[in-house]
Design a protein around this motif. Structure first.
Motif, PDB file in Angstrom:
ATOM      1  N   PRO A   1     -81.467 -53.534  55.651  1.00 29.78           N
ATOM      2  CA  PRO A   1     -81.664 -54.987  55.578  1.00 29.78           C
ATOM      3  C   PRO A   1     -83.134 -55.354  55.448  1.00 29.78           C
ATOM      4  N   GLY A   2     -83.399 -56.559  55.001  1.00 32.18           N
ATOM      5  CA  GLY A   2     -84.766 -57.042  54.934  1.00 32.18           C
ATOM      6  C   GLY A   2     -85.313 -57.312  56.320  1.00 32.18           C
ATOM      7  N   PHE A   3     -86.623 -57.144  56.465  1.00 27.43           N
ATOM      8  CA  PHE A   3     -87.277 -57.360  57.753  1.00 27.43           C
ATOM      9  C   PHE A   3     -86.993 -58.772  58.284  1.00 27.43           C
TER      10      PHE A   3
ATOM     11  N   ALA B   1     -90.314 -56.322  65.470  1.00 31.07           N
ATOM     12  CA  ALA B   1     -91.622 -56.920  65.179  1.00 31.07           C
ATOM     13  C   ALA B   1     -92.757 -56.087  65.764  1.00 31.07           C
ATOM     14  N   ALA B   2     -92.578 -55.651  67.011  1.00 36.40           N
ATOM     15  CA  ALA B   2     -93.611 -54.826  67.653  1.00 36.40           C
ATOM     16  C   ALA B   2     -93.773 -53.493  66.932  1.00 36.40           C
ATOM     17  N   TRP B   3     -92.665 -52.926  66.508  1.00 34.43           N
ATOM     18  CA  TRP B   3     -92.698 -51.641  65.791  1.00 34.43           C
ATOM     19  C   TRP B   3     -93.472 -51.777  64.487  1.00 34.43           C
ATOM     20  N   LYS B   4     -93.244 -52.875  63.786  1.00 40.01           N
ATOM     21  CA  LYS B   4     -93.944 -53.096  62.520  1.00 40.01           C
ATOM     22  C   LYS B   4     -95.435 -53.329  62.758  1.00 40.01           C
TER      23      LYS B   4
ATOM     24  N   ASN C   1     -86.692 -38.423  59.207  1.00 40.54           N
ATOM     25  CA  ASN C   1     -85.411 -38.104  59.822  1.00 40.54           C
ATOM     26  C   ASN C   1     -84.647 -39.395  60.115  1.00 40.54           C
ATOM     27  N   LEU C   2     -83.418 -39.239  60.615  1.00 39.70           N
ATOM     28  CA  LEU C   2     -82.575 -40.387  60.914  1.00 39.70           C
ATOM     29  C   LEU C   2     -83.236 -41.334  61.911  1.00 39.70           C
ATOM     30  N   ASP C   3     -83.842 -40.791  62.947  1.00 36.44           N
ATOM     31  CA  ASP C   3     -84.473 -41.605  63.977  1.00 36.44           C
ATOM     32  C   ASP C   3     -85.539 -42.516  63.368  1.00 36.44           C
ATOM     33  N   GLU C   4     -86.420 -41.949  62.540  1.00 34.11           N
ATOM     34  CA  GLU C   4     -87.487 -42.729  61.924  1.00 34.11           C
ATOM     35  C   GLU C   4     -86.931 -43.741  60.921  1.00 34.11           C
ATOM     36  N   TRP C   5     -85.925 -43.320  60.147  1.00 34.56           N
ATOM     37  CA  TRP C   5     -85.368 -44.200  59.119  1.00 34.56           C
ATOM     38  C   TRP C   5     -84.805 -45.460  59.756  1.00 34.56           C
ATOM     39  N   VAL C   6     -84.039 -45.304  60.831  1.00 32.01           N
ATOM     40  CA  VAL C   6     -83.418 -46.468  61.468  1.00 32.01           C
ATOM     41  C   VAL C   6     -84.456 -47.335  62.171  1.00 32.01           C
ATOM     42  N   LYS C   7     -85.383 -46.721  62.912  1.00 33.86           N
ATOM     43  CA  LYS C   7     -86.401 -47.501  63.612  1.00 33.86           C
ATOM     44  C   LYS C   7     -87.268 -48.301  62.642  1.00 33.86           C
ATOM     45  N   ASN C   8     -87.558 -47.735  61.479  1.00 35.33           N
ATOM     46  CA  ASN C   8     -88.398 -48.439  60.507  1.00 35.33           C
ATOM     47  C   ASN C   8     -87.713 -49.664  59.913  1.00 35.33           C
ATOM     48  N   ARG C   9     -86.395 -49.756  60.053  1.00 35.17           N
ATOM     49  CA  ARG C   9     -85.647 -50.875  59.480  1.00 35.17           C
ATOM     50  C   ARG C   9     -85.033 -51.797  60.524  1.00 35.17           C
TER      51      ARG C   9
END
Length: 469
Positions: free
Chosen positions: A190-192, A131-134, A145-153
């Motif tokens: 997955p969905g947020f 939630a904080a990341w969003k 990159n992988l790091d950004e892809w996973v953190k964004n989801r």
């Protein structure tokens, strides 16, 4: 293989590598009437998809499986099994998980299983992190990159707790150095709201097992029986050169390709019209005299060996049942994953025979027995564990797209060298291809015009799971 007047031994096509792609290409060339020789640097067929026997137990290095999510995939594998004389195939569901602090998180991520199996503080922290990341990125974030892809989801907490340790252990690189396309192949998105919902308090934990994510075929005795069966089918239609390596490739003016290889009987001179290399692109570059390019590909690829330490656990925890793989990221554990061979159904292994997987820079060694027993002492304090033996798959992992620029240079060099030299590029680019895709690649290169040269297959990212529709 023919030889004229004591000159070089001669074939139409020389294939480097006896893995699924090389063997399938050989079969296609033979069917077209070409004479074929296969050069293999080891003593056996199968490449990275080979099987092995450790203390009487059948194992597959890396736990390969035959994806069968679509009718075309299922039909292809069943037809192949029939061609090999009726190899028995088992249809089983895939389950893998991440083992942390005694509980198992399904992988790919299953929100219902996560909520049922993971302590509430972990779930709450994960939801708060996402939630904080969003909120900090309301305008959206890119997936470079992988790091950004996973953190964004999943948010930074779940990314660092469950995803990033795998990349660091297996590939020896920071997740920021792995392209986002790799994540899209392997990790569900997955969905947020579904991730946030996992934080809803739930009394107690049932340790719910993951639902079957997909189904796949698995041959009796392991996937290695497919490649040994295909080699037997080819038989003496192919000249087999095991424990051998190409040392040089030249093209006399106006002549055929001249190849020197070294093997158990010393150097052998050969001539051919075409070469299909399914091995390491840097080795092909060096054999063409492109030493600097070969060194650059090797350096950028960051190759790693897979070492499997096989143990027998006399009393496995109930939470391990039903999972073919479990990733292990707990502090102090060197293994990145273990294969639960007793859950594969088609391997002759009792439950409790486990393959702990380690990756090291190619050529490095360590005390596998001591390390495996130490890891098991952390996973199962006080548990009775016996070390059975180990196996090595050389160059099992590479640094994905890190060598893409160098492979582009190799592609140019092959085209400039002249007609008839193909590199499949699979390992150098680190492109993940399933075994059915590896075989299709073999058929594809065999069907290319005789004059074609270059790196084939290096830009072909494809879905990790092919789904109907």
């Amino acid at each position: 293989m023919s030889s004229e007047r004591g000159g070089p031994r001669s074939v139409d096509v020389l294939i480097i590598g006896a893995g699924p792609t090389g063997l399938t290409a050989a079969e296609a060339f033979v069917a077209d009437g070409a004479s074929v020789a296969i050069v293999e640097c080891t003593a056996r067929v199968g490449g990275l998809a080979r099987s092995a026997t450790v203390a009487g137990n059948e194992i597959d290095l890396g736990g390969h499986r035959l994806l069968s999510a679509t009718p075309n995939q299922r039909r292809a594998w069943l037809d192949f099994a029939r061609r090999l004389g009726g190899v028995p195939m088992t249809d089983i569901g895939r389950r893998s998980g991440i083992l942390r602090d005694g509980y198992v998180v399904a992988y790919p991520f299953d929100t219902q299983q996560f909520r049922a199996s993971v302590p509430w503080p972990v779930r709450a922290r994960g939801a708060a992190s996402l939630a904080a990341w969003k909120l900090r990125g309301l305008t959206g974030r890119d997936d470079h990159n992988l790091d950004e892809w996973v953190k964004n989801r999943y948010g930074p907490f779940l990314a660092e707790t469950f995803m990033a340790p795998h990349a660091r252990k297996v590939f020896g690189v920071d997740p920021r150095e792995i392209p986002a396309g790799w994540a899209a192949q392997r990790i569900l998105s997955p969905g947020f709201a579904s991730v946030l919902a996992t934080a809803i308090p739930k009394p107690g934990r049932s340790g719910r097992q993951a639902d079957v994510i997909d189904r796949f075929f698995y041959p009796q005795g392991g996937v290695g029986v497919l490649w040994s069966g295909l080699a037997e089918l080819l038989g003496n239609q192919v000249d087999w050169l095991f424990d051998s390596r190409i040392t040089s490739i030249t093209r006399p003016v106006g002549g055929r390709l001249a190849v020197t290889l070294t093997g158990p009987d010393g150097d052998v001179e050969m001539s051919c019209d075409r070469i299909v290399s399914t091995g390491r692109p840097e080795d092909l570059a060096v054999s063409l005299g492109l030493d600097d390019l070969g060194a650059a590909i090797a350096q950028r690829s960051g190759r790693r060996d897979l070492i499997v330490g096989v143990v027998h656990v006399r009393d496995c925890p109930q939470s391990w049942h039903g999972y073919q793989w479990l990733y292990t990221h707990d502090t102090g554990i060197r293994a990145h994953r273990f294969n639960n061979y007793g859950e594969w159904q088609s391997l002759h292994c009792p439950f409790g025979v486990i393959g702990l997987e380690y990756t090291v820079p190619t050529g490095d060694t360590f005390d596998v027995a001591a390390t495996a027993l130490k890891d098991m002492s952390i996973l199962l304090p006080g548990g009775a564990v016996d070390f059975l033996g180990s196996e090595v798959a050389t160059d099992a992992y590479a640094n994905f797209d890190a060598s893409a620029d160098q492979l582009g240079l190799l592609d140019e060099a092959l085209r400039g060298f002249g007609d008839g030299i193909i590199s499949t590029g699979r390992q150098g680019a680190g492109i993940y291809i399933n075994l059915d895709q590896a075989m299709r690649l073999g058929v594809r290169v065999a069907g290319m015009p005789a004059q074609h040269s270059g790196v084939v297959g290096r830009d072909e990212y494809s879905p990790y799971q092919e789904k109907v529709g």
